[in-house]
Design a protein around this motif. Structure first.
Motif, short mmCIF file in Angstrom:
data_model
loop_
_atom_site.label_atom_id
_atom_site.label_comp_id
_atom_site.label_asym_id
_atom_site.label_seq_id
_atom_site.Cartn_x
_atom_site.Cartn_y
_atom_site.Cartn_z
N LEU A 146 62.19 -1.58 -8.13
CA LEU A 146 63.47 -0.91 -8.34
C LEU A 146 64.43 -1.18 -7.19
O LEU A 146 65.63 -1.39 -7.41
N VAL A 147 63.91 -1.21 -5.96
CA VAL A 147 64.74 -1.51 -4.79
C VAL A 147 65.33 -2.92 -4.91
O VAL A 147 66.52 -3.14 -4.64
N LYS A 148 64.52 -3.88 -5.33
CA LYS A 148 65.00 -5.26 -5.47
C LYS A 148 66.12 -5.36 -6.49
O LYS A 148 67.11 -6.07 -6.29
N ARG A 149 65.96 -4.62 -7.62
CA ARG A 149 67.01 -4.64 -8.64
C ARG A 149 68.29 -3.99 -8.11
O ARG A 149 69.40 -4.43 -8.40
N LEU A 150 68.12 -2.95 -7.31
CA LEU A 150 69.27 -2.24 -6.75
C LEU A 150 70.00 -3.12 -5.73
O LEU A 150 71.24 -3.14 -5.69
N LEU A 151 69.25 -3.88 -4.95
CA LEU A 151 69.85 -4.70 -3.89
C LEU A 151 70.70 -5.83 -4.44
O LEU A 151 71.62 -6.31 -3.76
N ILE A 152 70.41 -6.29 -5.65
CA ILE A 152 71.19 -7.39 -6.22
C ILE A 152 72.35 -6.87 -7.09
O ILE A 152 73.07 -7.64 -7.71
N THR A 153 72.51 -5.56 -7.13
CA THR A 153 73.61 -4.94 -7.88
C THR A 153 74.76 -4.69 -6.92
O THR A 153 74.57 -4.06 -5.87
N ASP A 154 75.95 -5.17 -7.26
CA ASP A 154 77.06 -5.02 -6.32
C ASP A 154 77.54 -3.57 -6.26
O ASP A 154 77.36 -2.78 -7.20
N ALA A 155 78.15 -3.22 -5.14
CA ALA A 155 78.53 -1.84 -4.84
C ALA A 155 79.50 -1.27 -5.88
O ALA A 155 79.42 -0.11 -6.25
N GLU A 156 80.41 -2.13 -6.38
CA GLU A 156 81.39 -1.66 -7.36
C GLU A 156 80.71 -1.25 -8.66
O GLU A 156 81.05 -0.23 -9.26
N LYS A 157 79.72 -2.02 -9.09
CA LYS A 157 79.00 -1.70 -10.32
C LYS A 157 78.21 -0.40 -10.16
O LYS A 157 78.17 0.43 -11.08
N ILE A 158 77.59 -0.22 -8.98
CA ILE A 158 76.85 1.01 -8.71
C ILE A 158 77.79 2.22 -8.80
O ILE A 158 77.47 3.24 -9.42
N GLN A 159 78.98 2.08 -8.20
CA GLN A 159 79.95 3.18 -8.22
C GLN A 159 80.40 3.49 -9.65
O GLN A 159 80.53 4.66 -10.04
N ASN A 160 80.60 2.45 -10.45
CA ASN A 160 81.01 2.65 -11.84
C ASN A 160 79.92 3.36 -12.64
O ASN A 160 80.22 4.18 -13.52
N LEU A 161 78.64 3.02 -12.36
CA LEU A 161 77.53 3.69 -13.03
C LEU A 161 77.50 5.18 -12.67
O LEU A 161 77.18 6.02 -13.51
N HIS A 162 77.82 5.50 -11.43
CA HIS A 162 77.90 6.90 -10.99
C HIS A 162 78.99 7.62 -11.80
O HIS A 162 78.77 8.73 -12.31
N TYR A 163 80.17 6.98 -11.90
CA TYR A 163 81.28 7.59 -12.63
C TYR A 163 80.93 7.77 -14.11
O TYR A 163 81.28 8.78 -14.72
#
Length: 557
Positions: free
Chosen positions: A411-428
């Motif tokens: 899961l960490v590896k998948r998270l590390l290759i996800t860009d910060a903007e996409k992570i923020q959008n998933l939060h929203y």
């Protein structure tokens, strides 16, 4: 996985198992997430498998929250009956995120029942009715309580169907030395070496040497009670006995008594170490708060907590009620028990600088591990003894823990290759999907809410300004008259009210002004201004309750 990475995954709305060794910050992370949810107006239910654990995260037991109670297996008929209970339906209907702490002590059967009930309550076939569920805990710690066939939560169908994301915290913030970390690591990995035995042997003591700051941990209540009574007997201060009172159904009274952590006959002395065994309605203490008794004046007990706060302790009531609020039985006692010694079970969630423990009678896997992981450093550990069970964990847990770590790493590896903007959008996206607000609650609003929560004194002040009697205020607020007098004392001290504001409380009898003069003269002689000192000066002419009332109207030094 780091704490920051875990928060990112939680904010995406995934179902999560948050785990890691003791001291890695599981409670810290979940409290951060709960605060985040509340900032965004996201309804969250905070629960735990035990009452002790629930106090650490400011919640309630999952049994009470869900309405399942002492049952583990729900039938279709049970679910149908519970659907008729509006207060349970409302809880499930409003909740978007469900947190369950100390998941290791929750059985697979109960988790299946919770899943079944949640689907029915939410009218959804999604796992847990579509709520985000977060399981927090460490399966190396105490296992679920039950008979033959009791299984861990991770073996349940509900767990397997919920698409659980594994967040395994790695860095320890509790233990600060290599030897103890080595011992705990070897216990977790089922690979006990001679080094572990050597380290534990270096901590061995032949008898308890109690220094006043080192709690004693035992596996059985009988040992805890024996030590506490011995320590109480060694104090030279007078003993004061408090008896439990009860009313209602004899059957339900007996059931209540068996579940309470306080005693039917509670013996206390000034100087005794005690633990609170109930949450304060006013937020002054929680189940597990430690302190020492500094004063016992008649029925007044004052406890100084380890943070230095002094608390007037008054009797609390425990009750059994029907769903419509009818009281079947209730018992009343001081919410205290002696605490020189406590059980390993009761120590869960604590972090201790120094401790003396006896692990020679461990009887379940994980018991020794829980005890040893309470202490920060090997230098703070005294060990009276240990048996083979103390260093044993369940092989089933060990095997699954390896899988948990591997899944977390992926899961960490998948998270590390996800860009910060996409992570923020998933939060929203999760906030919007759950009906929350993208705007953080303003600090001014949060402060206002906080003031409302703790303003029990302000509530009493309003009644005072309305010129209500002490008895009517106490009844209206479901508090004791003594507690209301405590509030008035603080309001006077803080200049929130004046003696003129409470003049209407003065009795009409002619002798009242004479009584005030006598007490004020006694105050002038009492250098420490303490109630006990004033009582010793005036003698038996006034009871402690009389004095506390009269002191409200006296001019202090």
């Amino acid at each position: 996985m780091t704490q920051e990475q875990t928060l990112d995954i939680l904010k995406m709305g995934h179902n999560v198992f948050l785990t890691g060794a003791p001291g890695t910050g599981k409670t810290y992370v979940i409290n951060q997430y709960i605060a985040y949810l509340r900032d965004h107006d996201m309804p969250v239910a905070v629960t735990a498998s035990t009452g002790i654990a629930s106090t650490h995260i400011g919640g309630m037991t999952i049994h009470a929250w869900s309405g399942i109670g002492v049952r583990e297996n729900l039938s279709e008929w049970d679910v149908e009956m519970m659907l008729e209970k509006k207060y349970i339906w409302d809880r499930f209907h409003e909740t978007k995120v469900l947190v369950i702490d100390e998941i290791s002590m929750l059985s697979g059967a109960l988790l299946n029942s919770l899943d079944l009930l949640a689907r029915a309550m939410k009218n959804s076939e999604k796992p847990f009715g579509g709520m985000q569920v977060i399981f927090v805990g460490d399966f190396f710690q105490l296992p679920p309580i039950g008979g033959t066939g009791t299984t861990y939560a991770f073996l349940s169908d509900a767990w397997k169907n919920a698409d659980i994301h594994l967040c395994y915290l790695q860095k320890s913030y509790r233990q600060d030395d290599g030897p103890l970390l080595s011992v705990l690591s070897q216990i977790r990995s089922c690979s006990i070496s001679e080094d572990t035995h050597d380290i534990l042997s270096s901590c061995a003591v032949e008898e308890i040497v109690y220094d006043g700051e080192r709690p004693l941990l035992f596996t059985h209540n009988v040992d805890v009670d024996k030590i506490n009574q011995e320590k109480l007997g060694n104090l030279e201060t007078p003993v004061r006995t408090f008896s439990m009172t009860s009313k209602g159904s004899a059957k339900h009274i007996e059931t209540l008594k068996k579940t309470l952590l306080t005693h039917e006959i509670l013996s206390l002395k000034e100087g005794a170490l005690v633990m609170f065994v109930k949450n304060s309605n006013e937020g002054k203490y929680v189940n597990g708060t430690l302190g020492s008794i500094v004063t016992i004046d008649n029925d007044d007990v004052i406890v100084e907590t380890r943070s230095g706060e002094r608390i007037y302790v008054h009797p609390e009531t425990w009750s059994v009620t029907t769903d419509d609020g009818k009281v079947l039985a209730e018992v009343t006692q001081l919410p205290l028990r002696l605490a020189w010694a406590i059980t390993v079970h009761k120590s869960q969630g604590m972090t201790l600088d120094a401790v003396c423990m006896d692990l020679s009678q461990c009887f379940v896997p994980g018991q020794g591990y829980v005890a040893l992981s309470r202490v920060r450093s090997i230098q703070g550990l005294q060990l009276l003894g240990y048996n083979e069970h103390a260093l044993r964990v369940d092989p089933v847990v060990y095997q699954h823990d390896n899988r948990f770590q591997l899944e977390s790493e992926k899961l960490v590896k998948r998270l590390l290759i996800t860009d910060a903007e996409k992570i923020q959008n998933l939060h929203y996206d999760f906030i919007k999907k759950s009906g929350g607000s993208l705007q953080i609650v303003k600090k001014e609003k949060k402060q206002k809410l906080s003031k409302q929560k703790v303003s029990t004194y302000q509530a009493t002040k309003e009644f005072i300004l309305q010129k209500q009697t002490l008895e009517s205020i106490a009844k209206e607020r479901s508090l004791t008259v003594q507690t209301i007098m405590n509030h008035i004392e603080k309001l006077l001290k803080d200049d929130a009210v004046t003696i003129k504001d409470i003049d209407y409380l003065q009795p009409k009898k002619v002798s009242f002004k004479k009584d005030i003069v006598i007490i004020e003269k006694a105050l002038q002689k009492a250098d420490d201004q303490k109630l006990g000192t004033v009582k010793s000066i005036v003698g038996d002419a006034y009871t402690y309750d009389d004095l506390r009332f009269l002191l409200l109207f006296c001019k202090k030094k």
